[in-house]
Design a protein around this motif. Structure first.
Motif, PDB file in Angstrom:
ATOM      1  N   THR A  37       0.873  -1.165   0.000  1.00 33.36           N
ATOM      2  CA  THR A  37       0.000   0.000   0.000  1.00 33.36           C
ATOM      3  C   THR A  37       0.915   1.222   0.000  1.00 33.36           C
ATOM      4  OG1 THR A  37      -0.080   0.170   2.409  1.00 33.36           O
ATOM      5  CG2 THR A  37      -1.813  -1.170   1.339  1.00 33.36           C
ATOM      6  N   ILE A  38       0.352   2.377  -0.276  1.00 33.68           N
ATOM      7  CA  ILE A  38       1.151   3.605  -0.208  1.00 33.68           C
ATOM      8  C   ILE A  38       1.758   3.721   1.183  1.00 33.68           C
ATOM      9  CG2 ILE A  38       1.065   6.124  -0.233  1.00 33.68           C
ATOM     10  CD1 ILE A  38      -1.197   5.861  -2.336  1.00 33.68           C
ATOM     11  N   ALA A  39       0.948   3.488   2.199  1.00 36.29           N
ATOM     12  CA  ALA A  39       1.411   3.626   3.579  1.00 36.29           C
ATOM     13  C   ALA A  39       2.571   2.676   3.885  1.00 36.29           C
ATOM     14  CB  ALA A  39       0.261   3.390   4.555  1.00 36.29           C
ATOM     15  N   SER A  40       2.450   1.413   3.498  1.00 33.11           N
ATOM     16  CA  SER A  40       3.518   0.452   3.816  1.00 33.11           C
ATOM     17  C   SER A  40       4.798   0.777   3.056  1.00 33.11           C
ATOM     18  CB  SER A  40       3.068  -0.987   3.544  1.00 33.11           C
ATOM     19  OG  SER A  40       2.876  -1.231   2.162  1.00 33.11           O
ATOM     20  N   ALA A  41       4.672   1.224   1.812  1.00 27.29           N
ATOM     21  CA  ALA A  41       5.862   1.571   1.026  1.00 27.29           C
ATOM     22  C   ALA A  41       6.580   2.779   1.613  1.00 27.29           C
ATOM     23  CB  ALA A  41       5.473   1.840  -0.423  1.00 27.29           C
ATOM     24  N   ILE A  66      -5.972   0.740   8.947  1.00 25.62           N
ATOM     25  CA  ILE A  66      -7.053  -0.133   8.452  1.00 25.62           C
ATOM     26  C   ILE A  66      -8.199   0.674   7.835  1.00 25.62           C
ATOM     27  CG2 ILE A  66      -6.545  -2.115   9.936  1.00 25.62           C
ATOM     28  CD1 ILE A  66      -8.782  -1.151  11.814  1.00 25.62           C
ATOM     29  N   GLY A  67      -7.972   1.936   7.552  1.00 21.93           N
ATOM     30  CA  GLY A  67      -8.962   2.731   6.830  1.00 21.93           C
ATOM     31  C   GLY A  67     -10.035   3.419   7.641  1.00 21.93           C
ATOM     32  N   GLU A  71      -6.377   9.630   8.930  1.00 22.97           N
ATOM     33  CA  GLU A  71      -5.174  10.424   9.210  1.00 22.97           C
ATOM     34  C   GLU A  71      -4.143  10.331   8.086  1.00 22.97           C
ATOM     35  OE1 GLU A  71      -4.493  12.628  11.635  1.00 22.97           O
ATOM     36  OE2 GLU A  71      -6.526  12.347  12.336  1.00 22.97           O
ATOM     37  N   CYS A  72      -4.199   9.295   7.286  1.00 21.14           N
ATOM     38  CA  CYS A  72      -3.195   9.077   6.241  1.00 21.14           C
ATOM     39  C   CYS A  72      -3.627   9.608   4.875  1.00 21.14           C
ATOM     40  CB  CYS A  72      -2.849   7.590   6.155  1.00 21.14           C
ATOM     41  SG  CYS A  72      -4.216   6.543   5.601  1.00 21.14           S
ATOM     42  N   ALA A  84      -3.913   6.395   2.329  1.00 18.57           N
ATOM     43  CA  ALA A  84      -2.667   5.716   1.966  1.00 18.57           C
ATOM     44  C   ALA A  84      -2.624   4.273   2.459  1.00 18.57           C
ATOM     45  CB  ALA A  84      -1.470   6.491   2.516  1.00 18.57           C
ATOM     46  N   CYS A  85      -3.321   3.987   3.537  1.00 19.96           N
ATOM     47  CA  CYS A  85      -3.277   2.629   4.086  1.00 19.96           C
ATOM     48  C   CYS A  85      -4.111   1.639   3.275  1.00 19.96           C
ATOM     49  CB  CYS A  85      -3.724   2.626   5.541  1.00 19.96           C
ATOM     50  SG  CYS A  85      -5.471   3.008   5.792  1.00 19.96           S
TER      51      CYS A  85
END
Length: 112
Positions: A37-41, A66-67, A71-72, A84-85
């Motif tokens: 995901t964007i967040a993990s990358a 987890i959506g 905040e992301c 992003a998540c």
């Protein structure tokens, strides 16, 4: 900077078997892997702040992952309010952080 990425995982497998792709966050190139995901990358690349609070300008990043919390939120390929998540990365993806609103749009801490 050292990668924060898990390279060998008993369930997700070996990172060497994943296709490497490039993403861009605020104009800077980063390596991601298919399935991220964007967040993990971004987290694996050491990025913690994804946006600034709209009126207080305090940093925001990954919180629930987890959506649920929003905040992301980032801007992706011109589309606002992408979590992003939840969004899988794509090769060449352009991601922009959220920034605080100009004071001229705020009155007493609320958006006009």
């Amino acid at each position: 900077m050292n990668s924060m990425r898990v390279e060998h995982h008993p369930v997700l497998g070996d990172l060497n078997n994943q296709k490497e792709i490039k993403i861009y966050f605020d104009g800077q190139q980063y390596t991601a892997y298919e399935g991220d995901t964007i967040a993990s990358a971004l987290l694996a690349s050491g990025i913690r702040t994804l946006r600034l609070h709209e009126d207080k300008a305090t940093p925001r990043g990954i919180y629930c992952n987890i959506g649920h919390c929003f905040e992301c939120r980032v801007r992706v390929n011109g589309k606002n309010t992408v979590r992003a998540c939840l969004k899988p990365v794509e090769n060449g993806m352009q991601i922009e952080s959220g920034t605080a609103l100009p004071a001229s749009l705020l009155k007493g801490g609320t958006i006009l």
